[in-house]
Design a protein around this motif. Structure first.
Motif, PDB file in Angstrom:
ATOM      1  N   TRP A 158       0.815  -1.213   0.000  1.00 42.71           N
ATOM      2  CA  TRP A 158       0.000   0.000   0.000  1.00 42.71           C
ATOM      3  C   TRP A 158       0.855   1.272   0.000  1.00 42.71           C
ATOM      4  O   TRP A 158       0.373   2.337  -0.376  1.00 42.71           O
ATOM      5  CB  TRP A 158      -0.925   0.031   1.227  1.00 42.71           C
ATOM      6  CG  TRP A 158      -2.117  -0.859   1.113  1.00 42.71           C
ATOM      7  CD1 TRP A 158      -2.162  -2.198   1.347  1.00 42.71           C
ATOM      8  CD2 TRP A 158      -3.444  -0.491   0.715  1.00 42.71           C
ATOM      9  NE1 TRP A 158      -3.420  -2.693   1.136  1.00 42.71           N
ATOM     10  CE2 TRP A 158      -4.239  -1.662   0.747  1.00 42.71           C
ATOM     11  CE3 TRP A 158      -4.041   0.709   0.358  1.00 42.71           C
ATOM     12  CZ2 TRP A 158      -5.590  -1.661   0.421  1.00 42.71           C
ATOM     13  CZ3 TRP A 158      -5.388   0.723   0.034  1.00 42.71           C
ATOM     14  CH2 TRP A 158      -6.151  -0.455   0.066  1.00 42.71           C
ATOM     15  N   GLY A 159       2.060   1.175   0.476  1.00 41.00           N
ATOM     16  CA  GLY A 159       2.882   2.369   0.615  1.00 41.00           C
ATOM     17  C   GLY A 159       2.488   3.220   1.806  1.00 41.00           C
ATOM     18  O   GLY A 159       2.945   4.358   1.934  1.00 41.00           O
ATOM     19  N   PHE A 160       1.633   2.687   2.668  1.00 45.45           N
ATOM     20  CA  PHE A 160       1.196   3.412   3.852  1.00 45.45           C
ATOM     21  C   PHE A 160       2.076   3.028   5.052  1.00 45.45           C
ATOM     22  O   PHE A 160       2.749   1.995   5.047  1.00 45.45           O
ATOM     23  CB  PHE A 160      -0.259   3.092   4.194  1.00 45.45           C
ATOM     24  CG  PHE A 160      -1.260   3.632   3.213  1.00 45.45           C
ATOM     25  CD1 PHE A 160      -0.888   4.554   2.246  1.00 45.45           C
ATOM     26  CD2 PHE A 160      -2.584   3.226   3.258  1.00 45.45           C
ATOM     27  CE1 PHE A 160      -1.813   5.056   1.356  1.00 45.45           C
ATOM     28  CE2 PHE A 160      -3.521   3.720   2.363  1.00 45.45           C
ATOM     29  CZ  PHE A 160      -3.124   4.635   1.408  1.00 45.45           C
ATOM     30  N   THR A 161       2.030   3.864   6.057  1.00 42.74           N
ATOM     31  CA  THR A 161       2.746   3.601   7.305  1.00 42.74           C
ATOM     32  C   THR A 161       1.790   3.771   8.472  1.00 42.74           C
ATOM     33  O   THR A 161       1.156   4.814   8.621  1.00 42.74           O
ATOM     34  CB  THR A 161       3.940   4.557   7.484  1.00 42.74           C
ATOM     35  OG1 THR A 161       4.817   4.439   6.364  1.00 42.74           O
ATOM     36  CG2 THR A 161       4.705   4.220   8.750  1.00 42.74           C
ATOM     37  N   LEU A 162       1.687   2.731   9.292  1.00 41.97           N
ATOM     38  CA  LEU A 162       0.890   2.783  10.514  1.00 41.97           C
ATOM     39  C   LEU A 162       1.801   3.220  11.660  1.00 41.97           C
ATOM     40  O   LEU A 162       2.858   2.621  11.884  1.00 41.97           O
ATOM     41  CB  LEU A 162       0.298   1.412  10.834  1.00 41.97           C
ATOM     42  CG  LEU A 162      -1.080   1.088  10.285  1.00 41.97           C
ATOM     43  CD1 LEU A 162      -1.429  -0.363  10.598  1.00 41.97           C
ATOM     44  CD2 LEU A 162      -2.138   2.009  10.848  1.00 41.97           C
ATOM     45  N   VAL A 163       1.391   4.238  12.351  1.00 43.50           N
ATOM     46  CA  VAL A 163       2.194   4.763  13.461  1.00 43.50           C
ATOM     47  C   VAL A 163       1.383   4.677  14.744  1.00 43.50           C
ATOM     48  O   VAL A 163       0.237   5.128  14.803  1.00 43.50           O
ATOM     49  CB  VAL A 163       2.613   6.223  13.204  1.00 43.50           C
ATOM     50  CG1 VAL A 163       3.405   6.749  14.390  1.00 43.50           C
ATOM     51  CG2 VAL A 163       3.442   6.324  11.927  1.00 43.50           C
ATOM     52  N   SER A 164       1.987   4.072  15.750  1.00 47.74           N
ATOM     53  CA  SER A 164       1.390   4.034  17.089  1.00 47.74           C
ATOM     54  C   SER A 164       2.317   4.792  18.029  1.00 47.74           C
ATOM     55  O   SER A 164       3.537   4.607  17.983  1.00 47.74           O
ATOM     56  CB  SER A 164       1.229   2.590  17.569  1.00 47.74           C
ATOM     57  OG  SER A 164       0.463   1.840  16.648  1.00 47.74           O
ATOM     58  N   ALA A 165       1.749   5.638  18.854  1.00 45.71           N
ATOM     59  CA  ALA A 165       2.580   6.466  19.736  1.00 45.71           C
ATOM     60  C   ALA A 165       1.863   6.735  21.051  1.00 45.71           C
ATOM     61  O   ALA A 165       0.634   6.849  21.079  1.00 45.71           O
ATOM     62  CB  ALA A 165       2.927   7.787  19.048  1.00 45.71           C
ATOM     63  N   TYR A 166       2.648   6.797  22.120  1.00 43.66           N
ATOM     64  CA  TYR A 166       2.090   7.212  23.406  1.00 43.66           C
ATOM     65  C   TYR A 166       3.197   7.873  24.230  1.00 43.66           C
ATOM     66  O   TYR A 166       4.380   7.529  24.098  1.00 43.66           O
ATOM     67  CB  TYR A 166       1.486   6.032  24.172  1.00 43.66           C
ATOM     68  CG  TYR A 166       2.467   4.962  24.593  1.00 43.66           C
ATOM     69  CD1 TYR A 166       3.134   5.031  25.820  1.00 43.66           C
ATOM     70  CD2 TYR A 166       2.722   3.861  23.775  1.00 43.66           C
ATOM     71  CE1 TYR A 166       4.018   4.045  26.216  1.00 43.66           C
ATOM     72  CE2 TYR A 166       3.620   2.875  24.145  1.00 43.66           C
ATOM     73  CZ  TYR A 166       4.262   2.975  25.372  1.00 43.66           C
ATOM     74  OH  TYR A 166       5.157   2.002  25.762  1.00 43.66           O
ATOM     75  N   PRO A 167       2.842   8.853  25.058  1.00 45.15           N
ATOM     76  CA  PRO A 167       3.860   9.529  25.880  1.00 45.15           C
ATOM     77  C   PRO A 167       4.256   8.662  27.068  1.00 45.15           C
ATOM     78  O   PRO A 167       3.431   7.957  27.646  1.00 45.15           O
ATOM     79  CB  PRO A 167       3.139  10.806  26.330  1.00 45.15           C
ATOM     80  CG  PRO A 167       1.691  10.435  26.328  1.00 45.15           C
ATOM     81  CD  PRO A 167       1.504   9.439  25.222  1.00 45.15           C
ATOM     82  N   LYS A 168       5.522   8.750  27.419  1.00 48.48           N
ATOM     83  CA  LYS A 168       6.002   8.001  28.583  1.00 48.48           C
ATOM     84  C   LYS A 168       5.302   8.459  29.860  1.00 48.48           C
ATOM     85  O   LYS A 168       5.203   7.696  30.820  1.00 48.48           O
ATOM     86  CB  LYS A 168       7.516   8.168  28.716  1.00 48.48           C
ATOM     87  CG  LYS A 168       8.301   7.551  27.569  1.00 48.48           C
ATOM     88  CD  LYS A 168       9.798   7.788  27.721  1.00 48.48           C
ATOM     89  CE  LYS A 168      10.569   7.192  26.550  1.00 48.48           C
ATOM     90  NZ  LYS A 168      12.032   7.447  26.653  1.00 48.48           N
ATOM     91  N   SER A 169       4.823   9.704  29.850  1.00 46.96           N
ATOM     92  CA  SER A 169       4.138  10.219  31.037  1.00 46.96           C
ATOM     93  C   SER A 169       2.880   9.423  31.339  1.00 46.96           C
ATOM     94  O   SER A 169       2.459   9.336  32.499  1.00 46.96           O
ATOM     95  CB  SER A 169       3.789  11.698  30.846  1.00 46.96           C
ATOM     96  OG  SER A 169       2.960  11.884  29.712  1.00 46.96           O
ATOM     97  N   ASP A 170       2.242   8.832  30.300  1.00 44.41           N
ATOM     98  CA  ASP A 170       1.062   7.998  30.543  1.00 44.41           C
ATOM     99  C   ASP A 170       1.412   6.821  31.441  1.00 44.41           C
ATOM    100  O   ASP A 170       0.669   6.469  32.363  1.00 44.41           O
ATOM    101  CB  ASP A 170       0.486   7.485  29.219  1.00 44.41           C
ATOM    102  CG  ASP A 170      -0.479   8.470  28.590  1.00 44.41           C
ATOM    103  OD1 ASP A 170      -0.590   9.593  29.114  1.00 44.41           O
ATOM    104  OD2 ASP A 170      -1.114   8.121  27.577  1.00 44.41           O
ATOM    105  N   VAL A 171       2.557   6.189  31.148  1.00 44.64           N
ATOM    106  CA  VAL A 171       3.003   5.069  31.974  1.00 44.64           C
ATOM    107  C   VAL A 171       3.328   5.560  33.381  1.00 44.64           C
ATOM    108  O   VAL A 171       2.961   4.936  34.377  1.00 44.64           O
ATOM    109  CB  VAL A 171       4.240   4.392  31.343  1.00 44.64           C
ATOM    110  CG1 VAL A 171       4.749   3.263  32.242  1.00 44.64           C
ATOM    111  CG2 VAL A 171       3.907   3.850  29.961  1.00 44.64           C
TER     112      VAL A 171
END
Length: 377
Positions: A274-287
């Protein structure tokens, strides 16, 4: 002084021990909780991205089958008109300068749309005939639409895209490409003249991808409290993103992904074909927030247990130690003043206090006998 109190002296070691245990347990459990939260976040990311990858794969497979069927129809109807050849130069809207016309049999195809429209009337989707002019392949007949709704005639095949590289090698291309800013599942096959080995044009069919279901899934996804999942196309344009949680602004998401700040955990996955990129992100502050909340709960429970233990220990010390000692102390005080008629119930105890009580009882009895002898003289 309170600090010289026997009760305080007895309770302080217990308090110190309990507090040490509470602190140690809080640290251990906080470390364990941090590992658990990170593992759960990774598991949630894997679960959500795997579901999206499967959805992309199924969508592509279904649409590619339609593309192959539409390409067979376009080639069949084109061949029925006649063999492809290069015509004279023509002018097409949207293109600067003359373009080689494309002729099927004896019918010029430039600026005519009967063939492409008949195919899509049957198969839906889009169809195009490209004509080669120099190193460019120009749309001379198409029903691909621009954003304003007009036909994209006169536009050229992306000279830097994956399709033209295959066509120049005289190979077909089937897959997902970006057409005028939108992803299409497409098929491109080189068009040859009679007896020729060099492509004079391209047959094209394609379907604009319907990603509404993907949009719904991604928009409902998130990671922890402030994390997000986002889909970027081959040009790094943000297509879809989470719409729940604390981070929903597309500009902020794009900036986080582009700059990769140190206080964020960012995971990227390419979407095959597809040429797409899936990005998952979360701040360390959540942990850290989760760890802090859990640590406060653990600490509060530990302190409550500490208070309960201290209360129980204090009650036991009073009833089993301090109260008998206080009574024996009072007996000893009165004995020193010449009072010896006391009832000492503690003599029945089997511990050190019972031993002390029996000794005081014997002393009281000895004093009483001595006083009796003195009184008889």
């Amino acid at each position: 002084m309170l600090r010289h109190s026997l009760r305080v002296r007895l309770l302080l070691p217990v308090l110190a021990l309990v507090l040490a245990v509470v602190v140690a347990a809080t640290l251990v459990l906080a470390t364990t909780e941090a590992s658990r939260v990170r593992a759960e976040a990774a598991t949630a990311i894997d679960r959500q991205t795997s579901a999206l990858q499967s959805l992309f794969s199924v969508t592509r497979s279904i649409m590619l089958e339609r593309v192959h069927n539409a390409m067979r129809l376009l080639r069949r109807e084109g061949d029925a008109i006649g063999q492809a050849s290069v015509g004279g130069q023509i002018t097409v809207p949207g293109h600067d300068g003359p373009v080689n016309d494309l002729v099927l049999g004896k019918t010029p195809q430039g600026n005519r749309f009967e063939l492409v429209d008949s195919v899509t009337a049957t198969m839906d989707g889009t169809a195009t005939l490209f004509s080669r002019t120099g190193d460019q392949f120009v749309r001379v007949s198409t029903n691909v639409k621009k954003d304003d709704g007009s036909r994209a005639i006169g536009t050229i095949l992306d000279p830097n895209g994956p399709v033209i590289a295959q066509i120049r090698k005289d190979e077909s291309f089937y897959g997902v490409v970006d057409i005028l800013g939108n992803p299409y599942v497409t098929g491109y096959e080189p068009m040859y003249p009679a007896g020729g080995s060099s492509a004079i044009g391209i047959w094209y069919v394609g379907y604009k991808t319907d990603l509404e279901s993907l949009d719904r899934v991604i928009s409902q996804s998130r990671v922890l409290d402030s994390g997000f999942i986002a889909l970027f196309d081959s040009k790094s344009k943000l297509r879809f993103h989470s719409k729940t949680g604390a981070t929903t602004d597309p500009a902020i998401m794009a900036k986080i992904v582009a700059t990769a700040p140190a206080d964020w955990v960012i995971t990227r996955q390419e979407v095959p074909d597809w040429g797409f990129t899936l990005v998952s992100a979360y701040p360390k502050s959540d942990v850290n927030h989760v760890i802090l909340r859990q640590s406060l709960w653990i600490g509060a429970i530990g302190l409550l247990v500490c208070l309960l233990l201290l209360g129980l220990q204090s009650a036991l010390i009073w009833s089993r130690v301090l109260k008998p000692v206080q009574h024996l102390t009072a007996v000893a005080e009165e004995l020193s003043l010449g009072k010896w008629n006391h009832t000492i119930d503690e003599v029945n105890l089997k511990d050190e206090i019972g031993t002390l009580a029996r000794a005081i009882a014997r002393l009281s009895n000895s004093v009483r006998l001595a006083m009796d002898r003195l009184s008889k003289r």
